[in-house]
Design a protein around this motif. Structure first.
Motif, PDB file in Angstrom:
ATOM      1  N   ALA A 264       0.824  -1.208   0.000  1.00 47.79           N
ATOM      2  CA  ALA A 264       0.000   0.000   0.000  1.00 47.79           C
ATOM      3  C   ALA A 264       0.859   1.259   0.000  1.00 47.79           C
ATOM      4  O   ALA A 264       0.460   2.294  -0.550  1.00 47.79           O
ATOM      5  N   ALA A 265       2.041   1.166   0.612  1.00 50.16           N
ATOM      6  CA  ALA A 265       2.933   2.331   0.688  1.00 50.16           C
ATOM      7  C   ALA A 265       3.311   2.855  -0.687  1.00 50.16           C
ATOM      8  O   ALA A 265       3.562   4.052  -0.858  1.00 50.16           O
ATOM      9  N   LYS A 266       3.328   1.979  -1.661  1.00 47.09           N
ATOM     10  CA  LYS A 266       3.701   2.374  -3.020  1.00 47.09           C
ATOM     11  C   LYS A 266       2.563   3.095  -3.743  1.00 47.09           C
ATOM     12  O   LYS A 266       2.789   3.757  -4.758  1.00 47.09           O
ATOM     13  N   GLU A 267       1.336   2.956  -3.224  1.00 49.23           N
ATOM     14  CA  GLU A 267       0.166   3.461  -3.945  1.00 49.23           C
ATOM     15  C   GLU A 267      -0.551   4.618  -3.255  1.00 49.23           C
ATOM     16  O   GLU A 267      -1.293   5.357  -3.894  1.00 49.23           O
ATOM     17  N   GLY A 268      -0.351   4.778  -1.966  1.00 48.89           N
ATOM     18  CA  GLY A 268      -1.141   5.726  -1.207  1.00 48.89           C
ATOM     19  C   GLY A 268      -0.766   7.178  -1.404  1.00 48.89           C
ATOM     20  O   GLY A 268       0.399   7.516  -1.639  1.00 48.89           O
ATOM     21  N   ASP A 269      -1.764   8.048  -1.274  1.00 51.16           N
ATOM     22  CA  ASP A 269      -1.558   9.499  -1.227  1.00 51.16           C
ATOM     23  C   ASP A 269      -1.714  10.025   0.204  1.00 51.16           C
ATOM     24  O   ASP A 269      -1.039  10.961   0.607  1.00 51.16           O
ATOM     25  N   VAL A 270      -2.648   9.401   0.945  1.00 45.66           N
ATOM     26  CA  VAL A 270      -2.917   9.782   2.337  1.00 45.66           C
ATOM     27  C   VAL A 270      -2.901   8.501   3.161  1.00 45.66           C
ATOM     28  O   VAL A 270      -3.564   7.523   2.805  1.00 45.66           O
ATOM     29  N   PHE A 271      -2.151   8.515   4.259  1.00 43.18           N
ATOM     30  CA  PHE A 271      -2.055   7.354   5.137  1.00 43.18           C
ATOM     31  C   PHE A 271      -2.603   7.741   6.506  1.00 43.18           C
ATOM     32  O   PHE A 271      -2.169   8.727   7.103  1.00 43.18           O
ATOM     33  N   ILE A 272      -3.550   6.938   7.016  1.00 45.23           N
ATOM     34  CA  ILE A 272      -4.163   7.218   8.314  1.00 45.23           C
ATOM     35  C   ILE A 272      -4.130   5.934   9.136  1.00 45.23           C
ATOM     36  O   ILE A 272      -4.790   4.953   8.791  1.00 45.23           O
ATOM     37  N   THR A 273      -3.352   5.931  10.210  1.00 49.17           N
ATOM     38  CA  THR A 273      -3.270   4.750  11.066  1.00 49.17           C
ATOM     39  C   THR A 273      -4.325   4.840  12.165  1.00 49.17           C
ATOM     40  O   THR A 273      -4.594   5.912  12.694  1.00 49.17           O
ATOM     41  N   THR A 274      -4.923   3.683  12.515  1.00 48.03           N
ATOM     42  CA  THR A 274      -6.033   3.681  13.485  1.00 48.03           C
ATOM     43  C   THR A 274      -5.933   2.507  14.456  1.00 48.03           C
ATOM     44  O   THR A 274      -6.946   2.082  15.014  1.00 48.03           O
ATOM     45  N   THR A 275      -4.739   1.988  14.705  1.00 47.90           N
ATOM     46  CA  THR A 275      -4.624   0.689  15.374  1.00 47.90           C
ATOM     47  C   THR A 275      -4.443   0.748  16.885  1.00 47.90           C
ATOM     48  O   THR A 275      -4.801  -0.188  17.587  1.00 47.90           O
ATOM     49  N   GLY A 276      -3.836   1.804  17.412  1.00 51.14           N
ATOM     50  CA  GLY A 276      -3.433   1.812  18.809  1.00 51.14           C
ATOM     51  C   GLY A 276      -2.159   1.042  19.057  1.00 51.14           C
ATOM     52  O   GLY A 276      -1.690   0.937  20.196  1.00 51.14           O
ATOM     53  N   ASN A 277      -1.529   0.531  18.008  1.00 52.03           N
ATOM     54  CA  ASN A 277      -0.287  -0.232  18.125  1.00 52.03           C
ATOM     55  C   ASN A 277       0.883   0.585  17.566  1.00 52.03           C
ATOM     56  O   ASN A 277       0.682   1.656  16.989  1.00 52.03           O
ATOM     57  N   ARG A 278       2.086   0.077  17.685  1.00 49.18           N
ATOM     58  CA  ARG A 278       3.252   0.805  17.228  1.00 49.18           C
ATOM     59  C   ARG A 278       3.745   0.259  15.877  1.00 49.18           C
ATOM     60  O   ARG A 278       3.385  -0.847  15.453  1.00 49.18           O
ATOM     61  N   ASP A 279       4.556   1.081  15.198  1.00 51.26           N
ATOM     62  CA  ASP A 279       5.274   0.671  13.983  1.00 51.26           C
ATOM     63  C   ASP A 279       4.345   0.158  12.887  1.00 51.26           C
ATOM     64  O   ASP A 279       4.610  -0.871  12.252  1.00 51.26           O
ATOM     65  N   ILE A 280       3.280   0.884  12.644  1.00 50.21           N
ATOM     66  CA  ILE A 280       2.362   0.522  11.561  1.00 50.21           C
ATOM     67  C   ILE A 280       2.961   0.953  10.219  1.00 50.21           C
ATOM     68  O   ILE A 280       2.840   0.254   9.213  1.00 50.21           O
ATOM     69  N   ILE A 281       3.615   2.118  10.214  1.00 52.45           N
ATOM     70  CA  ILE A 281       4.331   2.594   9.028  1.00 52.45           C
ATOM     71  C   ILE A 281       5.795   2.745   9.422  1.00 52.45           C
ATOM     72  O   ILE A 281       6.122   3.470  10.372  1.00 52.45           O
ATOM     73  N   THR A 282       6.682   2.054   8.697  1.00 48.28           N
ATOM     74  CA  THR A 282       8.076   1.957   9.109  1.00 48.28           C
ATOM     75  C   THR A 282       9.032   2.370   7.979  1.00 48.28           C
ATOM     76  O   THR A 282       8.603   2.776   6.897  1.00 48.28           O
ATOM     77  N   LYS A 283      10.311   2.221   8.256  1.00 48.07           N
ATOM     78  CA  LYS A 283      11.358   2.673   7.337  1.00 48.07           C
ATOM     79  C   LYS A 283      11.170   2.115   5.933  1.00 48.07           C
ATOM     80  O   LYS A 283      11.281   2.851   4.935  1.00 48.07           O
ATOM     81  N   ALA A 284      10.919   0.821   5.830  1.00 47.51           N
ATOM     82  CA  ALA A 284      10.768   0.205   4.507  1.00 47.51           C
ATOM     83  C   ALA A 284       9.617   0.833   3.734  1.00 47.51           C
ATOM     84  O   ALA A 284       9.675   0.952   2.496  1.00 47.51           O
ATOM     85  N   ASP A 285       8.571   1.255   4.425  1.00 44.79           N
ATOM     86  CA  ASP A 285       7.432   1.893   3.771  1.00 44.79           C
ATOM     87  C   ASP A 285       7.789   3.303   3.293  1.00 44.79           C
ATOM     88  O   ASP A 285       7.433   3.694   2.177  1.00 44.79           O
TER      89      ASP A 285
END
Length: 425
Positions: A264-285
């Motif tokens: 998804a990181a390659k395709e997204g324009d807007v990223f919104i995390t909603t998990t309550g957890n950590r590291d949902i979007i990271t260096k590789a993304d």
């Protein structure tokens, strides 16, 4: 000793006036709390109680705090996020004869936890939390207060997760209602509140449209479902990322594309995390994202987007708009982080939080749970408790009555049929 907000502001009188206007506007649209406030004023069920609160201190929260204070409680309040406090609202709250507010926007970690300590210094008999920081501080640093605490209420998903983990470890030493998990909160606040307020805050902060863009939603719980639904309604293409097979399947069958975050990181324009957890979007993304993407967190703590990794990758940083920080990659791409990776619906400069009507329902549940603790706290053992169903229904009925909406009731025959195992085909 930590000063109150009124003692720290240069012009507290002007702030109080501006904040009072916001609070009064919110109250006009919160019939549940207004109904409960009339009841509490007449009966003063909280007389002699000290209520410690760690919440997002803005207009709707102020209505809740004043509702409890008008019921006879001494209320001490601070923020649960360094960027979600509205200083003028905090000042207006501090002017109430039964409320002391230590909440201030933009404080560093030291001042944030000092304000938490100041609230604890009032020796609360009841706690009302959003994220569990207050409960954690009491258990870790002030265990001597626990025997005099009747119980507490927890507002949000992250806080309930932390409390259940604490309970599983046998470390939670007083009863806490999981307000987040009750239908009147979860089905409306998390879905409609988070969905509407997050998208509105991003749009107001950036002045950009969702139409034609790809919005990547990290997580498909109640909050993620709301964000996805509202983004789709604004003509965005929605991609969902998930770690739970059932939720991923649910998102797929709701018509959304589902894929791993790195794809998804390659395709997204807007990223919104909603998990309550950590590291949902990271260096590789970050390494594969397109130029100009927007990165926002609608979960809870500022750990969902790995900002340390992003900072390490960046060749430069600057602020193109208030509330937006651009991380410039060595290849020239710019990845834009909103609100320092904190709660986007509450921490951007223009954020107003959830719609007033939605928070009336959630805070109505908070208020009746505090009443339940005062009236029947001895009946609850230490640990996490579901909100009694009759309290949740009470709040729904008050709301429907205020809206002029009538609904059916079961007949005696229907009730007997539903309660019997002997009726067959």
């Amino acid at each position: 000793m930590t000063a109150t907000i009124s003692e720290r502001l240069a012009d507290p009188a002007s702030a109080r006036e501006a904040g009072r206007q916001k609070v009064d506007w919110a109250r006009e649209h919160m019939p549940i709390l207004e109904s409960l406030r009339e009841e509490f004023r007449a009966e003063e069920p909280f007389a002699g109680e000290r209520i410690g609160m760690a919440m997002h201190v803005e207009a709707k929260t102020a209505v809740l705090a004043e509702t409890l204070a008008d019921g006879g409680a001494e209320v001490a309040i601070t923020g649960c996020n360094p960027l979600s406090t509205h200083d003028d609202v905090s000042a207006a709250l501090d002017a109430h004869e039964n409320v002391t507010s230590y909440a201030e926007r933009g404080v560093d970690d030291e001042a944030y936890y000092a304000a938490m300590e100041a609230v604890i210094g009032h020796e609360p008999t009841i706690t009302v939390d959003d994220g569990m920081d207050l409960i954690a501080a009491i258990h870790e640093d002030h265990p001597e207060l626990i025997d005099t605490i009747v119980g507490g209420c927890e507002e949000t998903t992250t806080g309930v997760h932390r409390l259940r983990a604490m309970d599983d470890d046998g470390a939670l030493r007083y009863p806490v209602f999981a307000v987040n998990d009750t239908p009147m909160k979860r089905l409306f606040d998390n879905v409609h509140g988070t969905g509407e307020s997050s998208l509105a805050s991003i749009a107001m902060t950036t002045n950009l449209s969702y139409a034609g863009k790809t919005v990547v939603v990290g997580g498909y719980g109640d909050c993620g479902r709301g964000v996805a639904k509202k983004a789709s309604g604004q003509n965005a293409r929605v991609v969902v990322t998930e770690v739970d097979a059932r939720r991923a399947l649910e998102a797929h069958m709701e018509g959304y594309e589902v894929m791993p975050m790195h794809e998804a990181a390659k395709e997204g324009d807007v990223f919104i995390t909603t998990t309550g957890n950590r590291d949902i979007i990271t260096k590789a993304d970050f390494e594969v994202m397109g130029d100009g993407v927007l990165l926002a967190n609608a979960g809870h703590f500022d750990v969902e987007i790995d900002l340390d990794a992003l900072d390490d990758l960046a060749a430069d940083r600057y602020e193109p708009r208030d509330g937006v920080e651009a991380y410039v990659m060595p290849d020239g791409r710019e990845l834009n982080v909103l609100a320092e990776g904190r709660l986007v619906n509450l921490a951007t400069p223009v954020a107003l939080g959830h719609p007033v009507e939605v928070m009336d329902q959630s805070f109505g549940v908070q208020a009746v749970c505090v009443r339940e603790l005062v009236e029947s706290g001895d009946e609850y053992a230490a640990g996490v408790h579901d909100v009694p169903d009759e309290l949740d229904r009470e709040v729904a009925e008050v709301k429907l009555d205020a809206e002029g909406v009538a609904f059916d009731d079961l007949s005696d025959e229907q009730r007997e049929y539903m309660e019997s195992w002997q009726h067959g085909t």
